[in-house]
Structures are given as structure tokens and as C-alpha cells.
Design a protein around this motif. Structure first.
Motif, mmCIF file in Angstrom:
data_model
loop_
_atom_site.group_PDB
_atom_site.id
_atom_site.type_symbol
_atom_site.label_atom_id
_atom_site.label_comp_id
_atom_site.label_asym_id
_atom_site.label_seq_id
_atom_site.Cartn_x
_atom_site.Cartn_y
_atom_site.Cartn_z
ATOM 1 N N TYR A 58 -25.671 1.174 56.740
ATOM 2 C CA TYR A 58 -26.615 1.851 56.542
ATOM 3 C C TYR A 58 -26.470 2.264 55.196
ATOM 4 N N TYR A 59 -27.947 1.559 54.505
ATOM 5 C CA TYR A 59 -28.439 2.064 52.708
ATOM 6 C C TYR A 59 -29.192 3.029 53.351
ATOM 7 N N PHE A 60 -28.527 4.252 52.181
ATOM 8 C CA PHE A 60 -29.496 5.098 51.870
ATOM 9 C C PHE A 60 -30.569 5.790 51.274
ATOM 10 N N ASN A 61 -30.400 4.356 49.767
ATOM 11 C CA ASN A 61 -31.699 4.222 49.482
ATOM 12 C C ASN A 61 -31.474 2.886 48.893
ATOM 13 N N ALA A 62 -32.016 2.250 47.676
ATOM 14 C CA ALA A 62 -31.835 0.766 47.218
ATOM 15 C C ALA A 62 -30.708 0.152 47.360
ATOM 16 N N ASN A 63 -29.419 1.453 45.935
ATOM 17 C CA ASN A 63 -28.538 1.065 46.110
ATOM 18 C C ASN A 63 -27.085 1.197 46.556
ATOM 19 N N TYR A 64 -26.949 2.716 47.336
ATOM 20 C CA TYR A 64 -26.105 2.901 48.212
ATOM 21 C C TYR A 64 -26.140 2.956 49.196
ATOM 22 N N VAL A 96 -20.798 1.242 49.651
ATOM 23 C CA VAL A 96 -20.971 0.328 48.953
ATOM 24 C C VAL A 96 -22.284 0.413 47.757
ATOM 25 N N TYR A 97 -22.064 -0.607 47.559
ATOM 26 C CA TYR A 97 -23.254 -0.450 46.192
ATOM 27 C C TYR A 97 -23.395 -1.655 45.341
ATOM 28 N N ARG A 98 -24.912 -2.129 45.432
ATOM 29 C CA ARG A 98 -26.340 -2.834 45.391
ATOM 30 C C ARG A 98 -26.122 -2.974 44.109
ATOM 31 N N TYR A 99 -26.411 -4.209 43.101
ATOM 32 C CA TYR A 99 -26.899 -4.207 41.957
ATOM 33 C C TYR A 99 -27.696 -4.652 41.944
ATOM 34 N N PRO A 100 -28.827 -5.036 41.627
ATOM 35 C CA PRO A 100 -29.668 -5.992 41.905
ATOM 36 C C PRO A 100 -29.936 -6.912 40.773
ATOM 37 N N VAL A 101 -29.648 -8.242 40.675
ATOM 38 C CA VAL A 101 -30.013 -8.874 39.104
ATOM 39 C C VAL A 101 -31.622 -9.665 38.878
ATOM 40 N N ALA A 102 -31.516 -9.409 39.340
ATOM 41 C CA ALA A 102 -32.736 -11.061 39.711
ATOM 42 C C ALA A 102 -33.448 -9.944 41.136
ATOM 43 N N ARG A 103 -35.192 -11.264 41.314
ATOM 44 C CA ARG A 103 -35.422 -10.570 42.050
ATOM 45 C C ARG A 103 -35.351 -10.882 43.370
ATOM 46 N N MET A 104 -34.028 -12.346 44.052
ATOM 47 C CA MET A 104 -33.613 -12.675 45.184
ATOM 48 C C MET A 104 -31.762 -12.460 44.635
ATOM 49 N N PHE A 105 -31.560 -11.954 43.952
ATOM 50 C CA PHE A 105 -30.059 -12.035 44.188
ATOM 51 C C PHE A 105 -29.720 -10.416 43.538
ATOM 52 N N SER A 106 -28.413 -10.133 43.773
ATOM 53 C CA SER A 106 -27.927 -9.235 43.933
ATOM 54 C C SER A 106 -26.014 -9.181 43.864
ATOM 55 N N LEU A 107 -25.906 -8.095 42.663
ATOM 56 C CA LEU A 107 -24.198 -7.780 42.776
ATOM 57 C C LEU A 107 -24.121 -6.595 43.671
ATOM 58 N N ASN A 108 -22.238 -6.884 45.001
ATOM 59 C CA ASN A 108 -22.126 -5.311 45.330
ATOM 60 C C ASN A 108 -20.558 -5.590 45.612
ATOM 61 N N GLY A 109 -20.336 -4.639 45.400
ATOM 62 C CA GLY A 109 -19.205 -3.883 45.403
ATOM 63 C C GLY A 109 -18.571 -2.892 46.745
#
Length: 171
Positions: A58-64, A96-109
Motif C-alpha cells: 500500500y502506497y500512502f502517497n506517491a512516494n512512501y 518502501v520508497y519510490r523516486y520518480p525519475v521520468a514520466r515512466m521510470f522510477s527508482l525504488n528502495g
């Protein structure tokens, strides 16, 4: 087992209070396949093993977000019986953490804690080990609800690493 439950509480505490607008939230499930290797006797004798992993999060928001996951760490359908303890499955929770890099690409931790079931092929249970897990990855997002993921996870308590390529579906 106490370590596992206190780790679960810590992960939930880290992610509490981060919820934002309802359109930022996302429930997701994912499945992945890959390879696992480490310093355990199973990997020294048998080489790399196949792994299958499942996650529900479950993502609480766009990143966490937070997720519950399970991974097989010694899937080997053929071969001689193993008369030594090997890591069989791992079940845990992670922030989990999501970092958007481009419109269709994200880095995750990811950072989590879980229990690894140690087994023997002769039917003996070799105990459980608690492990802190950490991972990095990337996702190619076709829409907000569909992504292909790739990543690496490390399990500290059993000194094992895992590469997974997967598919994530969200709602």
C-alpha cells in the motif's frame, strides 16, 4: 519472533502519518522471479537457486508505502537431497520508497525485517532466522497501475542476495 513483531511495529510507525489525498494512494500486488545466491552451504554446494517472490503493499502517497512479502530462497525442483540446513523461504514486512525519475521510470528502495525458515530435505526443521532486508530497484511504469520491476535485495541475517524481475499491478 519478538524481533519480527517489533520490526513490524517499527515499519508501521515509520510510515504512519504520511497519508495524503486519496488519489495518491495505491494498493498493489506483485510477482517476480529471479536468482538467489549467498554464503550459505546450499549455494556453495548447489550454486545459484531460482527464486519466486510475492508482495502485497500500500502506497500512502506517491512516494512512501509499506508491504508484506514472501520469497522462496532455495527453489530446486530436481537434484539430490540436501542433508544440511538451507534457507527455504523468507516472509517479512518492509517500508518502501519510490523516486520518480521520468514520466515512466522510477527508482525504488526498501528496508524491512523478516523471518527466514531454515529447512533440511530429510524433513528436519533447522530453525528460523530474523533478518534485516534492504533493496534497490527500478520500475518501468506503463500506467499508474501497471509496471515491470527489477531489483536486488540483501538479507543480512543469512548473508544472501536476491535478484528479481517482476510485474506489479495496482488499484
Amino acid at each position: 519472533m519478538k524481533k519480527f513483531w517489533s520490526g513490524l511495529a517499527a515499519v508501521m510507525a515509520m510510515t504512519a502519518g504520511t497519508a495524503q489525498a486519496a488519489d495518491d494512494t495505491l494498493i498493489y500486488g506483485s510477482v517476480g522471479v529471479g536468482g538467489v545466491d549467498g554464503s550459505q552451504e546450499a549455494y556453495k554446494r548447489d550454486g545459484d537457486q531460482l527464486s519466486v517472490g510475492y508482495s502485497f503493499g500500500y502506497y500512502f502517497n506517491a512516494n512512501y508505502g509499506a508491504e508484506i512479502y514472501t520469497r522462496s530462497l532455495a527453489f530446486r525442483p530436481f537434484g539430490p537431497r540436501r542433508d544440511y540446513a538451507y534457507p527455504d523461504t523468507h516472509v517479512g514486512v518492509a517500508a518502501v520508497y519510490r523516486y520518480p525519475v521520468a514520466r515512466m521510470f522510477s527508482l525504488n528502495g526498501r528496508l524491512g525485517i523478516g523471518q527466514t525458515k531454515m529447512s533440511r530435505d530429510d524433513g528436519g526443521h533447522a530453525g528460523d532466522k530474523t533478518s534485516v532486508t534492504a533493496g534497490v530497484g527500478a520500475s518501468l511504469e506503463f500506467s499508474r497501475h501497471v509496471a515491470i520491476t527489477a531489483g536486488y535485495e540483501r538479507y543480512s541475517g543469512i548473508n544472501t542476495g536476491l535478484w528479481l524481475l517482476g510485474w506489479q499491478l495496482g488499484y
